[in-house]
Design an enzyme around this catalytic site. Structure first.
Site, PDB file in Angstrom:
ATOM      1  N   LYS A  16       0.738  -1.297  -0.142  1.00 23.38           N
ATOM      2  CA  LYS A  16       0.047  -0.068  -0.069  1.00 23.38           C
ATOM      3  C   LYS A  16       0.796   1.391  -0.046  1.00 23.38           C
ATOM      4  CE  LYS A  16      -2.072  -1.319   3.896  1.00 23.38           C
ATOM      5  NZ  LYS A  16      -1.445  -2.388   4.229  1.00 23.38           N
ATOM      6  N   ARG A  91      -9.501   0.989   8.644  1.00 23.45           N
ATOM      7  CA  ARG A  91      -9.205  -0.449   8.936  1.00 23.45           C
ATOM      8  C   ARG A  91     -10.062  -1.038   9.819  1.00 23.45           C
ATOM      9  NH1 ARG A  91      -3.035   0.752   8.936  1.00 23.45           N
ATOM     10  NH2 ARG A  91      -2.039  -1.235   8.964  1.00 23.45           N
ATOM     11  N   ARG A 130      11.606  -5.669   4.917  1.00 22.35           N
ATOM     12  CA  ARG A 130      11.307  -4.260   4.710  1.00 22.35           C
ATOM     13  C   ARG A 130      12.307  -3.287   5.490  1.00 22.35           C
ATOM     14  NH1 ARG A 130       5.305  -2.007   5.417  1.00 22.35           N
ATOM     15  NH2 ARG A 130       5.618  -2.897   7.416  1.00 22.35           N
ATOM     16  N   ARG A 163      11.307  -1.526  11.106  1.00 24.41           N
ATOM     17  CA  ARG A 163      10.272  -1.130  12.137  1.00 24.41           C
ATOM     18  C   ARG A 163      10.077  -2.204  13.399  1.00 24.41           C
ATOM     19  NH1 ARG A 163       5.059   0.384   8.204  1.00 24.41           N
ATOM     20  NH2 ARG A 163       4.102  -0.702  10.179  1.00 24.41           N
ATOM     21  N   ARG A 174      -0.398  -8.781  13.600  1.00 23.28           N
ATOM     22  CA  ARG A 174      -0.792  -7.923  12.782  1.00 23.28           C
ATOM     23  C   ARG A 174      -1.621  -8.533  11.594  1.00 23.28           C
ATOM     24  NH1 ARG A 174       4.309  -4.974  10.796  1.00 23.28           N
ATOM     25  NH2 ARG A 174       2.977  -3.806   9.583  1.00 23.28           N
TER      26      ARG A 174
HETATM   27  P1  ADP Z   1       2.150  -2.037   3.194  1.00 23.96           P
HETATM   28  O1  ADP Z   1       2.226  -0.534   3.163  1.00 23.96           O
HETATM   29  O2  ADP Z   1       1.021  -2.349   2.687  1.00 23.96           O
HETATM   30  O3  ADP Z   1       2.500  -2.560   4.470  1.00 23.96           O
HETATM   31  P2  ADP Z   1       4.770  -1.608   1.855  1.00 23.96           P
HETATM   32  O4  ADP Z   1       4.486  -0.793   0.678  1.00 23.96           O
HETATM   33  O5  ADP Z   1       5.453  -1.016   3.042  1.00 23.96           O
HETATM   34  O6  ADP Z   1       3.442  -2.347   2.272  1.00 23.96           O
HETATM   35  O7  ADP Z   1       5.559  -2.923   1.496  1.00 23.96           O
HETATM   36  C1  ADP Z   1       5.948  -4.090   2.172  1.00 23.96           C
HETATM   37  C2  ADP Z   1       7.284  -4.401   1.716  1.00 23.96           C
HETATM   38  O8  ADP Z   1       7.226  -4.822   0.476  1.00 23.96           O
HETATM   39  C3  ADP Z   1       8.216  -3.228   1.400  1.00 23.96           C
HETATM   40  O9  ADP Z   1       9.853  -3.717   1.736  1.00 23.96           O
HETATM   41  C4  ADP Z   1       8.308  -2.965   0.020  1.00 23.96           C
HETATM   42  O10 ADP Z   1       9.575  -2.497  -0.630  1.00 23.96           O
HETATM   43  C5  ADP Z   1       7.877  -4.280  -0.760  1.00 23.96           C
HETATM   44  N1  ADP Z   1       7.133  -4.366  -1.799  1.00 23.96           N
HETATM   45  C6  ADP Z   1       6.136  -3.639  -2.069  1.00 23.96           C
HETATM   46  N2  ADP Z   1       5.696  -3.949  -3.028  1.00 23.96           N
HETATM   47  C7  ADP Z   1       6.206  -5.033  -3.652  1.00 23.96           C
HETATM   48  C8  ADP Z   1       6.129  -5.966  -4.844  1.00 23.96           C
HETATM   49  N3  ADP Z   1       5.041  -5.583  -5.617  1.00 23.96           N
HETATM   50  N4  ADP Z   1       7.056  -6.651  -5.022  1.00 23.96           N
HETATM   51  C9  ADP Z   1       7.968  -7.215  -4.162  1.00 23.96           C
HETATM   52  N5  ADP Z   1       8.246  -6.396  -3.011  1.00 23.96           N
HETATM   53  C10 ADP Z   1       7.051  -5.526  -2.770  1.00 23.96           C
HETATM   54  P1  AMP Z   2       0.941   0.706   8.914  1.00 25.00           P
HETATM   55  O1  AMP Z   2       1.980   1.788   8.709  1.00 25.00           O
HETATM   56  O2  AMP Z   2      -0.124   0.923   8.204  1.00 25.00           O
HETATM   57  O3  AMP Z   2       1.490  -0.797   8.643  1.00 25.00           O
HETATM   58  O4  AMP Z   2       0.484   0.732  10.349  1.00 25.00           O
HETATM   59  C1  AMP Z   2       1.249   0.648  11.497  1.00 25.00           C
HETATM   60  C2  AMP Z   2       0.452   0.368  12.780  1.00 25.00           C
HETATM   61  O5  AMP Z   2      -0.074   1.757  12.932  1.00 25.00           O
HETATM   62  C3  AMP Z   2      -0.627  -0.559  12.827  1.00 25.00           C
HETATM   63  O6  AMP Z   2      -0.194  -1.857  13.091  1.00 25.00           O
HETATM   64  C4  AMP Z   2      -1.528   0.102  13.890  1.00 25.00           C
HETATM   65  O7  AMP Z   2      -1.083  -0.531  14.971  1.00 25.00           O
HETATM   66  C5  AMP Z   2      -1.413   1.591  13.612  1.00 25.00           C
HETATM   67  N1  AMP Z   2      -2.464   1.910  12.669  1.00 25.00           N
HETATM   68  C6  AMP Z   2      -2.161   2.649  11.577  1.00 25.00           C
HETATM   69  N2  AMP Z   2      -3.246   2.840  10.762  1.00 25.00           N
HETATM   70  C7  AMP Z   2      -4.330   2.577  11.714  1.00 25.00           C
HETATM   71  C8  AMP Z   2      -5.858   2.514  11.734  1.00 25.00           C
HETATM   72  N3  AMP Z   2      -6.507   3.134  10.454  1.00 25.00           N
HETATM   73  N4  AMP Z   2      -6.477   2.311  12.673  1.00 25.00           N
HETATM   74  C9  AMP Z   2      -5.832   1.731  13.798  1.00 25.00           C
HETATM   75  N5  AMP Z   2      -4.436   1.421  13.989  1.00 25.00           N
HETATM   76  C10 AMP Z   2      -3.749   2.107  12.987  1.00 25.00           C
END
Ligand code: ADP
Ligand code: AMP
Length: 216
Positions: A16, A91, A130, A163, A174
């Site tokens: 995302k 969420r 990541r 993270r 999660r």
């Molecule tokens: P989210 O925001 O949904 O938690 P991220 O955008 O942070 O996901 O992506 C999670 C991890 O996967 C990151 O390390 C990112 O670089 C990697 N990633 C994202 N999209 C892809 C993809 N299409 N193929 C491989 N790795 C990806």
């Molecule tokens: P993210 O960066 O989207 O992976 O979010 C990291 C963490 O932040 C999540 O695991 C939750 O603990 C908190 N968080 C982010 N967005 C929300 C949301 N919309 N509602 C509740 N918790 C959230």
């Protein structure tokens, strides 16, 4: 260009944040990530950041009333008049209802909910490798999207870190939270005719191309 209001839905690690950054650049709309807002607040040591951290470290969702207030204030900022891409919000069904209420009467509802689909094993593989920039929040992956220089952000030179909630045991928690509380939003938005499924188990460019096809 007319404004466009988007939601990105999908489990943690679906991509995302990665896609929201690209969409934000291409369509000229702000990328709003509630997770980023919490991490920025934690970095500043604000009360909000410290409160959110308790939940984040356990892999749990931050309480609805806290998140809803933050998004309400953020959407009132002038840059959102051009549209927005929401990443990680809503969420829960309560958050989705609150968002609907916030947008009611503004004449600007949600245009599309992009549901990025990836299998669980891919999520774990993505999150455990990541790396996130401590300074600007840019997202990397050790294998799939490595930085040019190890440990340094390509765009700002900031330090890359793991993270706290990307450790494997927290990732499991999660995913459970996602299944219990967030997955119901798929049916919710399908019922509203807004859901667009995006195949997320492909390389980043292919996922972006799928999204662009939907957005036109
Ligand atoms: P989210 O925001 O949904 O938690 P991220 O955008 O942070 O996901 O992506 C999670 C991890 O996967 C990151 O390390 C990112 O670089 C990697 N990633 C994202 N999209 C892809 C993809 N299409 N193929 C491989 N790795 C990806
Ligand atoms: P993210 O960066 O989207 O992976 O979010 C990291 C963490 O932040 C999540 O695991 C939750 O603990 C908190 N968080 C982010 N967005 C929300 C949301 N919309 N509602 C509740 N918790 C959230």
């Amino acid at each position: 260009m007319h404004k466009i209001n988007l939601i990105l839905l999908g489990p943690p690690g679906a991509g995302k944040g990665t896609q929201a950054d690209r969409i934000s650049e291409i369509y000229g709309i702000p990328h709003i990530s509630t997770g980023d807002i919490f991490r920025e607040n934690l970095k500043k040591g604000s009360e909000l950041g410290l409160r959110a951290k308790e939940y984040m470290d356990r892999g749990e969702l931050v309480p609805d009333e806290v998140v809803i207030g933050i998004v309400h204030d953020r959407l009132a900022e002038p840059d959102c008049e051009r549209g927005f891409v929401l990443d990680g919000f809503p969420r829960t069904v309560a958050q989705a209802d609150a968002l609907k209420e916030m947008l009611a009467g503004t004449g600007r509802g949600i245009d599309h909910v992009l549901n990025i689909r990836v299998p669980d094993e891919v999520v774990v593989e993505r999150l455990t490798a990541r790396r996130t920039c401590r300074a600007c929040g840019a997202i990397y992956h050790l294998v799939f999207n490595p930085p040019k220089e190890e440990g340094r952000c390509d765009s700002c030179g900031g330090e890359l870190y793991v993270r706290d909630d990307d450790r494997e045991e927290t990732v499991r928690a999660r995913l459970e939270e996602y299944e219990a509380k967030t997955q119901p939003l798929i049916a919710y938005y399908r019922g509203e005719g807004l859901l667009r499924d995006i195949e997320g188990d492909a390389d980043m460019e292919a996922v972006l191309a799928n999204i662009r096809k939907v957005l036109g």
